[in-house]
Design a protein around this motif. Structure first.
Motif, PDB file in Angstrom:
ATOM      1  N   TYR A  82       3.487   5.763  -2.811  1.00  0.00           N
ATOM      2  CA  TYR A  82       4.780   6.371  -3.136  1.00  0.00           C
ATOM      3  C   TYR A  82       4.933   6.523  -4.644  1.00  0.00           C
ATOM      4  O   TYR A  82       5.356   7.578  -5.147  1.00  0.00           O
ATOM      5  CB  TYR A  82       5.912   5.523  -2.553  1.00  0.00           C
ATOM      6  N   ARG A  83       4.573   5.477  -5.389  1.00  0.00           N
ATOM      7  CA  ARG A  83       4.757   5.513  -6.855  1.00  0.00           C
ATOM      8  C   ARG A  83       3.837   6.549  -7.477  1.00  0.00           C
ATOM      9  O   ARG A  83       4.207   7.202  -8.455  1.00  0.00           O
ATOM     10  CB  ARG A  83       4.526   4.133  -7.449  1.00  0.00           C
ATOM     11  N   ARG A  84       2.659   6.682  -6.939  1.00  0.00           N
ATOM     12  CA  ARG A  84       1.745   7.693  -7.492  1.00  0.00           C
ATOM     13  C   ARG A  84       2.324   9.106  -7.319  1.00  0.00           C
ATOM     14  O   ARG A  84       2.248   9.947  -8.205  1.00  0.00           O
ATOM     15  CB  ARG A  84       0.369   7.595  -6.832  1.00  0.00           C
ATOM     16  N   LEU A  85       2.909   9.360  -6.146  1.00  0.00           N
ATOM     17  CA  LEU A  85       3.499  10.683  -5.912  1.00  0.00           C
ATOM     18  C   LEU A  85       4.737  10.885  -6.786  1.00  0.00           C
ATOM     19  O   LEU A  85       4.952  11.984  -7.320  1.00  0.00           O
ATOM     20  CB  LEU A  85       3.858  10.851  -4.428  1.00  0.00           C
ATOM     21  N   GLN A  86       5.521   9.846  -6.952  1.00  0.00           N
ATOM     22  CA  GLN A  86       6.707   9.975  -7.809  1.00  0.00           C
ATOM     23  C   GLN A  86       6.280  10.238  -9.246  1.00  0.00           C
ATOM     24  O   GLN A  86       6.893  11.054  -9.938  1.00  0.00           O
ATOM     25  CB  GLN A  86       7.552   8.685  -7.746  1.00  0.00           C
ATOM     26  N   GLN A  87       5.224   9.550  -9.666  1.00  0.00           N
ATOM     27  CA  GLN A  87       4.763   9.732 -11.045  1.00  0.00           C
ATOM     28  C   GLN A  87       4.262  11.163 -11.271  1.00  0.00           C
ATOM     29  O   GLN A  87       4.411  11.720 -12.345  1.00  0.00           O
ATOM     30  CB  GLN A  87       3.630   8.751 -11.374  1.00  0.00           C
ATOM     31  N   SER A  88       3.685  11.747 -10.281  1.00  0.00           N
ATOM     32  CA  SER A  88       3.190  13.126 -10.472  1.00  0.00           C
ATOM     33  C   SER A  88       4.373  14.085 -10.611  1.00  0.00           C
ATOM     34  O   SER A  88       4.248  15.133 -11.248  1.00  0.00           O
ATOM     35  CB  SER A  88       2.286  13.545  -9.314  1.00  0.00           C
ATOM     36  N   GLY A  89       5.527  13.732 -10.016  1.00  0.00           N
ATOM     37  CA  GLY A  89       6.755  14.513 -10.185  1.00  0.00           C
ATOM     38  C   GLY A  89       6.602  15.968  -9.788  1.00  0.00           C
ATOM     39  O   GLY A  89       7.243  16.860 -10.347  1.00  0.00           O
ATOM     40  N   ASP A  90       5.742  16.242  -8.855  1.00  0.00           N
ATOM     41  CA  ASP A  90       5.411  17.625  -8.508  1.00  0.00           C
ATOM     42  C   ASP A  90       6.303  18.085  -7.364  1.00  0.00           C
ATOM     43  O   ASP A  90       5.949  17.925  -6.197  1.00  0.00           O
ATOM     44  CB  ASP A  90       3.924  17.676  -8.121  1.00  0.00           C
ATOM     45  N   SER A  91       7.447  18.672  -7.695  1.00  0.00           N
ATOM     46  CA  SER A  91       8.369  19.092  -6.635  1.00  0.00           C
ATOM     47  C   SER A  91       8.024  20.492  -6.099  1.00  0.00           C
ATOM     48  O   SER A  91       8.643  20.966  -5.151  1.00  0.00           O
ATOM     49  CB  SER A  91       9.809  19.065  -7.147  1.00  0.00           C
ATOM     50  N   GLU A  92       7.025  21.116  -6.698  1.00  0.00           N
ATOM     51  CA  GLU A  92       6.594  22.421  -6.174  1.00  0.00           C
ATOM     52  C   GLU A  92       5.911  22.251  -4.830  1.00  0.00           C
ATOM     53  O   GLU A  92       5.955  23.117  -3.972  1.00  0.00           O
ATOM     54  CB  GLU A  92       5.591  23.061  -7.148  1.00  0.00           C
ATOM     55  N   ARG A  93       5.219  21.135  -4.684  1.00  0.00           N
ATOM     56  CA  ARG A  93       4.449  20.917  -3.467  1.00  0.00           C
ATOM     57  C   ARG A  93       5.225  20.051  -2.477  1.00  0.00           C
ATOM     58  O   ARG A  93       6.155  19.333  -2.855  1.00  0.00           O
ATOM     59  CB  ARG A  93       3.139  20.197  -3.812  1.00  0.00           C
ATOM     60  N   ILE A  94       4.778  20.109  -1.201  1.00  0.00           N
ATOM     61  CA  ILE A  94       5.259  19.144  -0.211  1.00  0.00           C
ATOM     62  C   ILE A  94       4.578  17.820  -0.553  1.00  0.00           C
ATOM     63  O   ILE A  94       3.349  17.776  -0.684  1.00  0.00           O
ATOM     64  CB  ILE A  94       4.854  19.559   1.230  1.00  0.00           C
ATOM     65  N   ASN A  95       5.361  16.769  -0.760  1.00  0.00           N
ATOM     66  CA  ASN A  95       4.807  15.450  -1.044  1.00  0.00           C
ATOM     67  C   ASN A  95       4.943  14.571   0.187  1.00  0.00           C
ATOM     68  O   ASN A  95       6.049  14.428   0.724  1.00  0.00           O
ATOM     69  CB  ASN A  95       5.559  14.806  -2.211  1.00  0.00           C
ATOM     70  N   ALA A  96       3.850  14.003   0.632  1.00  0.00           N
ATOM     71  CA  ALA A  96       3.904  13.233   1.879  1.00  0.00           C
ATOM     72  C   ALA A  96       2.919  12.081   1.848  1.00  0.00           C
ATOM     73  O   ALA A  96       1.886  12.137   1.169  1.00  0.00           O
ATOM     74  CB  ALA A  96       3.606  14.145   3.072  1.00  0.00           C
ATOM     75  N   ILE A  97       3.274  11.074   2.618  1.00  0.00           N
ATOM     76  CA  ILE A  97       2.382   9.943   2.844  1.00  0.00           C
ATOM     77  C   ILE A  97       2.167   9.843   4.346  1.00  0.00           C
ATOM     78  O   ILE A  97       3.134   9.874   5.111  1.00  0.00           O
ATOM     79  CB  ILE A  97       3.007   8.627   2.331  1.00  0.00           C
ATOM     80  N   VAL A  98       0.910   9.726   4.742  1.00  0.00           N
ATOM     81  CA  VAL A  98       0.616   9.445   6.148  1.00  0.00           C
ATOM     82  C   VAL A  98       0.141   7.999   6.178  1.00  0.00           C
ATOM     83  O   VAL A  98      -0.968   7.696   5.746  1.00  0.00           O
ATOM     84  CB  VAL A  98      -0.473  10.395   6.709  1.00  0.00           C
ATOM     85  N   ALA A 139       0.839  -1.204   0.000  1.00  0.00           N
ATOM     86  CA  ALA A 139       0.000   0.000   0.000  1.00  0.00           C
ATOM     87  C   ALA A 139       0.872   1.251   0.000  1.00  0.00           C
ATOM     88  O   ALA A 139       0.607   2.213  -0.739  1.00  0.00           O
ATOM     89  CB  ALA A 139      -0.925  -0.011   1.211  1.00  0.00           C
ATOM     90  N   VAL A 140       1.923   1.234   0.825  1.00  0.00           N
ATOM     91  CA  VAL A 140       2.799   2.413   0.883  1.00  0.00           C
ATOM     92  C   VAL A 140       3.490   2.604  -0.465  1.00  0.00           C
ATOM     93  O   VAL A 140       3.614   3.727  -0.972  1.00  0.00           O
ATOM     94  CB  VAL A 140       3.833   2.274   2.023  1.00  0.00           C
ATOM     95  N   ARG A 141       3.905   1.475  -1.067  1.00  0.00           N
ATOM     96  CA  ARG A 141       4.572   1.607  -2.368  1.00  0.00           C
ATOM     97  C   ARG A 141       3.610   2.167  -3.401  1.00  0.00           C
ATOM     98  O   ARG A 141       3.985   2.981  -4.244  1.00  0.00           O
ATOM     99  CB  ARG A 141       5.143   0.273  -2.832  1.00  0.00           C
ATOM    100  N   THR A 142       2.362   1.725  -3.360  1.00  0.00           N
ATOM    101  CA  THR A 142       1.356   2.247  -4.289  1.00  0.00           C
ATOM    102  C   THR A 142       1.266   3.770  -4.160  1.00  0.00           C
ATOM    103  O   THR A 142       1.273   4.508  -5.157  1.00  0.00           O
ATOM    104  CB  THR A 142      -0.024   1.626  -3.992  1.00  0.00           C
TER     105      THR A 142
END
Lengths: 579, 448
Positions: free
Chosen positions: A487-503, A482-485
């Protein structure tokens, strides 16, 4: 009738009459006694067990003080010592201090709403008292020129501390310390030029967060004083503030939480953060455990602010004369040599000027990373309306977030655990201040069962709420998948403008994933060099696999938090303040 | 509710009645007539007393009386004291209370509350202390109203200056058609200590300014305030940043108003200021430029001299503040910041005379008023006046000197303190319209 007969009749009849009268009188006495007892018992019942009579309530001498979280240890110790003196008012009421911990903005809101369960308050800065009085006066519709009413009375200072930029010694040197004065400009420039430079400041709900934000607005407006509302809203200013805020790693709930995290994670987490000088002293003297490295207090060359920790009464009609006496007694205690020395030992600058900051008992030394001859200057604090504009504009300009909530619905989550978790998730969504934040959700048990894709809360709130409401518990725990799922979605968005986080929350042990812990950790460490994604691991209960949670947090530069069914809601509220 | 007295009296009465009956009956057998009469009278007395107690405790007014926090014992004198003198008055109150003095056979208790003069004036303006509405007497109050009056209504007000008393009197004359603070007679408002406004600057800053611009006055401070290049332009250290002025927020501290009026006095070069003068656009522009040098316009700064000491030159290079506040901070500043303050006296002097003003309305009892007089007399004794001097205040008792001896005036002479102030021109007390015009201007232009 003969006299003798009359006398005999009298002597035979008289004792009976006497006894009868005495008996009747006794009977009446007994009735009265019973009636009196019944009346007493009834009046006691009406008052209720433990209920004070109104006369006693008006003589109440217990004073409840709301305090801001960073001085919990200090204030609890001082209150304990004060209460141990067992003082009494002139009418023999016990003088006592009780404490309640609240964030400063909560103190203001509760006081204005008339819901304060405290009679005095000591926030971290007079800014809050001023805001309270300013809003109270506005609510009373005071005309310009009239003397406004005040809700918070005169504040009393007992401890002060300047706000500083805390940096690890190596980071401080890289910024130019001690060779040249370091300030907001140096920090902001470095953060914008070096993507690896990690810093943070709390939200503007804290004095240090407000200061850091003000410094950005001053720098963006190109002035060092006279900031106006127009300047704060100028597009050029906003562009500058946006650019600086993009470099903030995360915001966080308080200076205390950040420094506690620094004690655990060291320089891996942050290179610099805005905090009160007192916490730098506490850190370097081992209050939070053996420091992993030394922190240096940098006093911004352009100017800083002071956290002056005022203590003030709330002037409400319910305040009793005895509570005023208690306030006065506590005020005098705080000014006493005993209390002031304790305040100095805790790393604050005491209000008692006779206590030398350079003396043998003072922890304000270069060895502890501070310089008591500083600061040389302060930033000009604008009027309350401009401060309000800065706070509002910051809420719009602050760095946006992409957050994916990873939620465990394995069989062990059945019952209250799941119900409380649902409440916590709803609280998390409710606390996010802006609908422009992007939130997603990954639900899992034996496998990933449901995904709500990342989107702005403006569009996603309904779907997220329905998903949360429909959560059901069964199956195993495929936490890593689940965490990898996510994580990969956030990596795919490649949005370094925003804070990217998983809780990422789990209550049990990983037992169903295809990916291994090591594989995921490696993937994170590699992927984060491209798009940094922070994992906040939440252990829900004592059965959670701490090794897994800890490894993921460390691999991503995140944090591990522990929640119980009773505390999970509050924990998620706290986590929401990071975004 | 305590019924014990009623029951005991009633029980005693009934017992006496039984005995009376017994002796009356026994009399017929040759018993004591005297005892019968005695117990009859006793029974009658006790039953009447029991009935009276019962009526008092259980009668129609009993419920209200249960709410009364009956003040027991002390005659309470509640004193509202302006911030600069509150520590002295509080210490004096402590010594006075220890003496155990009495008024009308009851011990006197002085209670002191710190309150800025303007804040107190605002409360009087809004009648927050709760005067008795026209014609109502204390006996006509409900128990709760009387309790509030007896625990919160100030017996004495010691504001910063007598003009605040005059303003309060003006407001109450309109509302109640009477003076509440007298200006003559036994209860008249009487000064208990005095102080004046002076310039206080960090020595390093004063040296640089005086070298560049000469004698410190409001124009010199104004020019420093608008120096775009900050301290380097004024001959000071770049690390000092911009010139920072310390002026109390006039909303929080009456000294702030006094500072603005003093600035107006020097701008117009005269001690009497009118509304037209404070509302003149050119003057307001000048004043705004001056106020631009405040470090904290949020309204939080009411502490002024305390700010100087606690926060040092980081929040202020100098300002016009009350001499007593500065004197109290001199030693601390030197110890904390290693840069002493210097004192300079302005051309037009503003005095604060801290009048001890007794509330003469029916809201205070005769006992409270007279107890207040006792405390006033105590404050004027040489011993207590010397205590005031020890806290930087100038005495009103001519028996107490500040020219010699171990006091702050002698101690800090080298830093510019003058025991005898040479200036003779006193700033006139402003009218209410001038005060309101300045406050309104401040709200709209500076501290909004």
């Amino acid at each position: 009738m003969s006299r003798r007969y009359r006398d005999q009749r009298k002597s035979k009849g008289t004792p009976g009459v006497v006894f009868a009268i005495v008996g009747v009188a006794l009977f009446l006495c007994i009735l009265l006694a019973i009636g009196g007892v019944v009346a007493l018992v009834n009046s006691g019942k009406q008052a209720g067990p433990g209920a004070a009579s109104p006369a006693i309530e008006t003589r109440n001498a217990t004073l409840t003080i709301a305090y801001s979280p960073e001085k919990a240890t200090l204030l609890q110790g001082l209150a304990e010592k004060f209460n141990a003196k067992n003082l009494r008012t002139s009418d023999r009421q016990p003088i006592k201090i009780e404490l309640v911990e609240l964030k400063p903005d909560e103190m203001v809101e509760k006081a204005l709403a008339g819901q304060a369960d405290f009679q005095a308050l000591t926030p971290d800065s007079s800014l809050w008292l001023d805001q309270l009085n300013s809003r109270y006066a506005q609510a009373q519709q005071t005309e310009p020129g009239a003397i406004p009413p005040r809700l918070a009375g005169e504040g009393v200072r007992y401890a002060v501390t300047p706000i500083v930029i805390a940096a690890w010694e190596t980071s401080a040197k890289s910024l130019g310390w001690p060779a040249k004065p370091v300030g907001w400009t140096a920090l902001q420039t470095r953060a914008r030029q070096d993507a690896n430079f990690k810093w943070n400041h709390p939200s503007t709900a804290h004095a240090s967060g407000l200061l850091a934000t003000l410094a950005e607005f001053y720098a963006g407006a190109g002035v060092q004083r006279g900031l106006t509302a127009e300047m704060a809203q100028n597009p050029k200013t906003l562009e500058f503030v946006n650019a600086v805020e993009k470099t903030v790693r995360f915001y966080g709930e308080s200076e205390l939480a950040v420094i506690q995290q620094a004690a655990k994670a060291g320089a891996k987490d942050l290179d610099a953060f805005v905090t009160p000088e007192q916490l730098v002293v506490a850190f370097n003297t081992g209050v939070f455990g053996k420091p992993p490295a030394k922190l240096i207090a940098l006093y911004p060359a352009e100017g800083t602010l002071w956290a002056d920790h005022p203590l003030a009464l709330l002037e409400t009609p319910e305040l009793t004369a005895n509570q005023r006496r208690t306030f006065q007694a506590f005020r005098e205690y705080l000014a006493s040599a005993e209390a002031q020395k304790e305040i100095l030992r805790a790393g604050y600058r005491p209000a008692d000027l006779s206590l030398s900051l350079a003396g043998p008992d003072s922890p304000l030394t270069a060895a502890n990373g501070v310089d008591h001859s500083q600061p040389q200057t302060t930033l000009q604090l604008p009027p309350p309306d401009v401060v309000a504009v800065v706070q509002n504009v910051w809420a719009a300009a602050k760095r946006r977030t992409n957050v994916i909530l990873v939620v465990d619905t394995s069989g062990s989550m059945k019952g209250d655990k799941l119900t409380n978790m649902q409440t916590a998730l709803r609280a998390f969504l409710a606390q996010i201040p802006s609908d422009q934040e992007r939130i997603g959700l990954v639900e899992f048990n034996s496998t990933v069962t449901s995904i709500i894709e990342l989107d702005t809360l403006a569009k996603n709130r309904g779907a997220l709420t329905r998903e949360i409401d429909g959560l059901q518990a069964n199956g195993n725990t495929a936490f890593l998948d689940a965490v990898r799922t996510a994580y990969r979605r956030l990596q795919q968005s490649g949005d370094s403008e925003r804070i990217n986080a998983i809780v990422a929350m789990t209550d049990g042990r990983e037992n169903a994933s295809r990916v291994t812990l090591q594989q995921l950790a490696d993937e994170m460490q590699t992927g984060n060099q491209k798009t940094p994604i922070i994992v906040f691991s939440v252990a829900y209960g004592s059965d959670a696999d701490m090794k897994v949670l800890d490894t993921l947090a460390k691999a991503s530069g995140g944090q591990v938090r522990v929640g119980t069914p009773e505390t999970i809601r509050e924990l998620y509220k706290i986590l929401s303040s990071y975004f | 509710m305590n019924l014990a007295p009623i029951l005991v009296t009633l029980g005693g009465g009934l017992l006496a009645l039984i005995l009376a009956i017994y002796f009356w009956v026994a009399r017929g057998r040759g018993g004591g007539r005297t005892q019968a009469v005695f117990f009859t009278i006793l029974a009658a007395v006790l039953l009447i007393v029991a009935a009276g107690l019962g009526w008092q405790r259980l009668g129609p007014n009993a419920a209200q009386q249960a709410l009364v926090a009956v003040p027991r014992g002390p005659v309470q004198v509640r004193v509202l004291a302006a911030l600069p003198i509150e520590p002295w008055v509080r210490e004096a109150a402590r010594q006075f209370n220890e003496k155990g003095l009495r008024q009308d056979g009851q011990p006197i208790e002085i209670q002191v509350t710190a309150m800025d003069g303007l804040t107190a004036l605002g409360k009087f303006d809004r009648d927050e202390f709760g005067t008795l509405p026209g014609g109502k007497t204390r006996d006509q109050l409900t128990a709760a109203e009387r309790q509030k009056l007896e625990t919160t209504f100030p017996t004495v007000w010691i504001p910063d200056s007598r003009y605040l008393v005059e303003l309060a009197n003006a407001a109450y004359k309109e509302r109640l058609s009477r003076d509440v603070f007298l200006t003559d007679g036994e209860y008249r408002a009487k000064p208990i200590a005095i102080s004046l406004f002076t310039w206080g600057l960090y020595n390093s800053r004063a040296t640089a300014l005086e070298k560049k611009s000469g004698k410190i006055d409001w124009q010199v401070i104004h020019d420093a305030a608008i120096a775009k290049g900050g301290w380097p332009e004024l001959g000071g250290d770049p690390a000092w940043g911009f010139f920072k002025l310390v002026v109390p927020n006039p909303r929080r501290n009456v000294g702030g108003l006094a500072a603005m009026i003093a600035a107006a006095g020097e701008y117009y070069d005269k001690p009497n200021i009118s509304v037209a003068e404070v509302t003149d656009p050119k003057f307001q522009k000048w004043l705004k430029e001056l106020m631009g040098a405040l470090t904290d316009v949020s309204g939080a700064s009411a502490y002024t001299a305390e700010d100087f000491a606690l926060f040092g030159y980081s929040v202020g290079d100098g300002g016009q503040l009350l001499e007593s506040d500065l004197l109290n901070s001199m030693a601390g500043i030197q110890k904390r910041w290693a840069d002493p303050l210097v004192i300079r006296y302005p051309k037009y002097v503003t005095w604060f005379d801290f009048p001890f003003s007794i509330w003469v309305g029916p809201e205070t009892t005769a006992a409270e008023k007279n107890a207040a007089l006792q405390f006033q007399q105590f404050l004027l004794t040489p011993e207590i006046q010397k205590l005031a001097v020890a806290q930087g205040l100038r005495p009103v008792n001519s028996q107490v000197s500040i020219k010699e001896g171990d006091n702050l005036f002698v101690q800090w002479k080298s830093q510019g303190i003058e025991a005898v102030v040479q200036r003779t021109t006193r700033m006139a007390t402003p009218s209410r319209d001038v005060l309101q015009a300045l406050l309104r201007w401040f709200d709209l232009n500076v501290g909004k």
